[in-house]
Write an enzyme that holds these catalytic residues in place. Structure first.
Site, PDB file in Angstrom:
ATOM      1  N   SER A   1       0.791  -1.347  -0.006  1.00  0.00           N
ATOM      2  CA  SER A   1      -0.209  -0.074   0.047  1.00  0.00           C
ATOM      3  C   SER A   1       0.705   1.229  -0.034  1.00  0.00           C
ATOM      4  O   SER A   1       1.972   1.165   0.287  1.00  0.00           O
ATOM      5  CB  SER A   1      -1.129  -0.030   1.252  1.00  0.00           C
ATOM      6  OG  SER A   1      -0.424   0.788   2.297  1.00  0.00           O
ATOM      7  N   VAL A   2       0.133   2.388  -0.391  1.00  0.00           N
ATOM      8  CA  VAL A   2       0.957   3.715  -0.278  1.00  0.00           C
ATOM      9  C   VAL A   2       1.358   4.131   1.075  1.00  0.00           C
ATOM     10  O   VAL A   2       2.178   5.004   1.030  1.00  0.00           O
ATOM     11  CB  VAL A   2      -0.079   4.753  -1.057  1.00  0.00           C
ATOM     12  CG1 VAL A   2      -1.416   4.745   0.124  1.00  0.00           C
ATOM     13  CG2 VAL A   2       0.343   6.032  -1.380  1.00  0.00           C
ATOM     14  N   LYS A   3       0.755   3.475   2.064  1.00  0.00           N
ATOM     15  CA  LYS A   3       0.798   4.037   3.389  1.00  0.00           C
ATOM     16  C   LYS A   3       2.419   3.406   3.969  1.00  0.00           C
ATOM     17  O   LYS A   3       2.900   4.080   4.811  1.00  0.00           O
ATOM     18  CB  LYS A   3      -0.085   3.514   4.344  1.00  0.00           C
ATOM     19  CG  LYS A   3      -1.507   3.610   3.906  1.00  0.00           C
ATOM     20  CD  LYS A   3      -1.681   5.444   4.485  1.00  0.00           C
ATOM     21  CE  LYS A   3      -3.151   5.558   4.295  1.00  0.00           C
ATOM     22  NZ  LYS A   3      -3.588   7.122   4.862  1.00  0.00           N
ATOM     23  N   ASP A   4       2.765   2.632   3.124  1.00  0.00           N
ATOM     24  CA  ASP A   4       4.338   2.337   3.643  1.00  0.00           C
ATOM     25  C   ASP A   4       5.322   3.673   3.630  1.00  0.00           C
ATOM     26  O   ASP A   4       6.159   3.719   4.305  1.00  0.00           O
ATOM     27  CB  ASP A   4       4.919   1.408   2.778  1.00  0.00           C
ATOM     28  CG  ASP A   4       4.486   0.054   2.511  1.00  0.00           C
ATOM     29  OD1 ASP A   4       3.465  -0.298   3.487  1.00  0.00           O
ATOM     30  OD2 ASP A   4       4.925  -0.843   2.107  1.00  0.00           O
TER      31      ASP A   4
ATOM     32  N   ALA B   1       4.256   5.851   6.770  1.00  0.00           N
ATOM     33  CA  ALA B   1       4.887   5.234   7.899  1.00  0.00           C
ATOM     34  C   ALA B   1       6.339   5.238   8.422  1.00  0.00           C
ATOM     35  O   ALA B   1       6.662   5.494   9.543  1.00  0.00           O
ATOM     36  CB  ALA B   1       4.151   3.601   7.597  1.00  0.00           C
TER      37      ALA B   1
END
Length: 326
Positions: free
Chosen positions: A41-44, A47
């Site tokens: 996901s883009v959230k890596d 994060a």
């Protein structure tokens, strides 16, 4: 050549042309496929940035515990970074999130606490409140707070935005992304608008969320807030990462339209993506049909992978019970 750990694989995701779901659209439509990140996901991106900025500030110390409220993807990114850096993770999630997301987080060693969806953000049982309380109770813990932590949008300003500009040879004229925490759309839009002030940024919202009306009227209308099924976009709060000056317009997409487009992307484009990806594409194409010409290049962020939604979007029986399939 090899990389030293999994977090060095984050970023440099491909831009893929959409060919079959774009009927009636004159512009070139490109998808930024973020499930190529190691956490799918883009959230890596954000994060890792939130953790590294906290380390530099001395907020996160060796052996610490990361505590975050997440719809799943940010948790996965935090968990991968925590594994590489030696931290523990506790995540709070709302009970509307898919079972796959909960199981995936447990698989990478995180503790998961499931909280009720249908309570106000300030309610003590909300996943926001539980995360804050655990942060206060557990020594040597760090609460990233992805909603208000500006390292979120900074990650996209520094990585995703430049990648898109380079991949399109600076030809991008319109950018679209779902809006949840706001970090993705605002970080990328800030960078792209600095390169091309005429670029239009389109935020994809969902019915039951406050963003669109707030952008158009400046009113935070609690009557706009009601439960919805789509995961990962829309909010009942105004996160600090949402800079409304960087988003030119919002388009709302129904749960059903987002779900159907998600399945179309898998079957017609070979892009096995998550629910908010379908919402982003549906809304962006709606905007493109009305506003873009053959001279435009539209880039849409596809945030995550279809494995998060096997029991929902990709399950015919579930889709029928929701009224999304005949």
């Amino acid at each position: 050549m090899y990389i030293n750990n999994i977090i060095e694989a984050i970023g440099n995701t491909p831009l893929v042309k959409l060919n079959r779901v774009t009927d009636g659209v004159k512009a070139t439509v490109l998808a930024k496929v973020e499930y190529f990140n190691p956490g799918n996901s883009v959230k890596d991106r954000m994060a890792l940035r939130m953790i590294e900025d906290a380390e530099k500030a001395g907020i996160l110390k060796p052996g610490g515990t990361i505590i975050e409220g997440t719809s799943g993807n940010t948790g996965m990114g935090l968990a991968l970074a925590a594994i590489a850096k030696g931290y523990k993770c506790i995540f709070t999630m709302s009970d509307k999130q898919s079972k796959e997301k909960i199981d995936i987080l447990k698989a990478v060693g995180a503790e998961v606490m499931v909280c009720p969806t249908n309570v106000a953000p300030e309610h003590p049982d909300s996943y926001y409140s539980v995360a804050k309380r655990l942060n206060q109770e557990i020594p040597n813990s760090f609460y990233p707070n992805q909603y208000d932590n500006l390292s979120n949008s900074a990650a996209h300003y520094d990585t995703s935005g430049p990648e898109i500009w380079k991949q399109t040879d600076g030809k991008i004229t319109c950018f679209a992304a779902g809006v949840g925490t706001g970090g993705t759309i605002c970080g990328i839009s800030k960078y792209l608008k600095e390169q091309n002030p005429d670029l239009k940024a389109v935020g994809i919202d969902t019915y039951g969320s406050v963003f669109k009306k707030y952008k158009e009227t400046g009113i935070f209308d609690e009557e706009e807030i009601y439960p919805y099924a789509t995961e990962g976009i829309g909010e009942d709060i105004l996160p600090k990462n949402v800079n409304f000056d960087l988003i030119d317009t919002f388009i709302k997409v129904t749960d059903k339209d987002g779900a159907i487009m998600t399945r179309r992307l898998a079957k017609e484009e070979g892009l096995f993506v998550g629910w908010s990806s379908g919402s982003a594409v549906h809304g962006a194409l709606e905007y493109a049909k009305e506003h873009l010409t053959e001279h435009d290049t539209l880039v849409i962020v596809l945030p995550d992978h279809g494995t998060r939604y096997l029991a929902k979007i990709y399950n015919d029986d579930w889709m029928r019970t929701q009224g999304y399939l005949d």
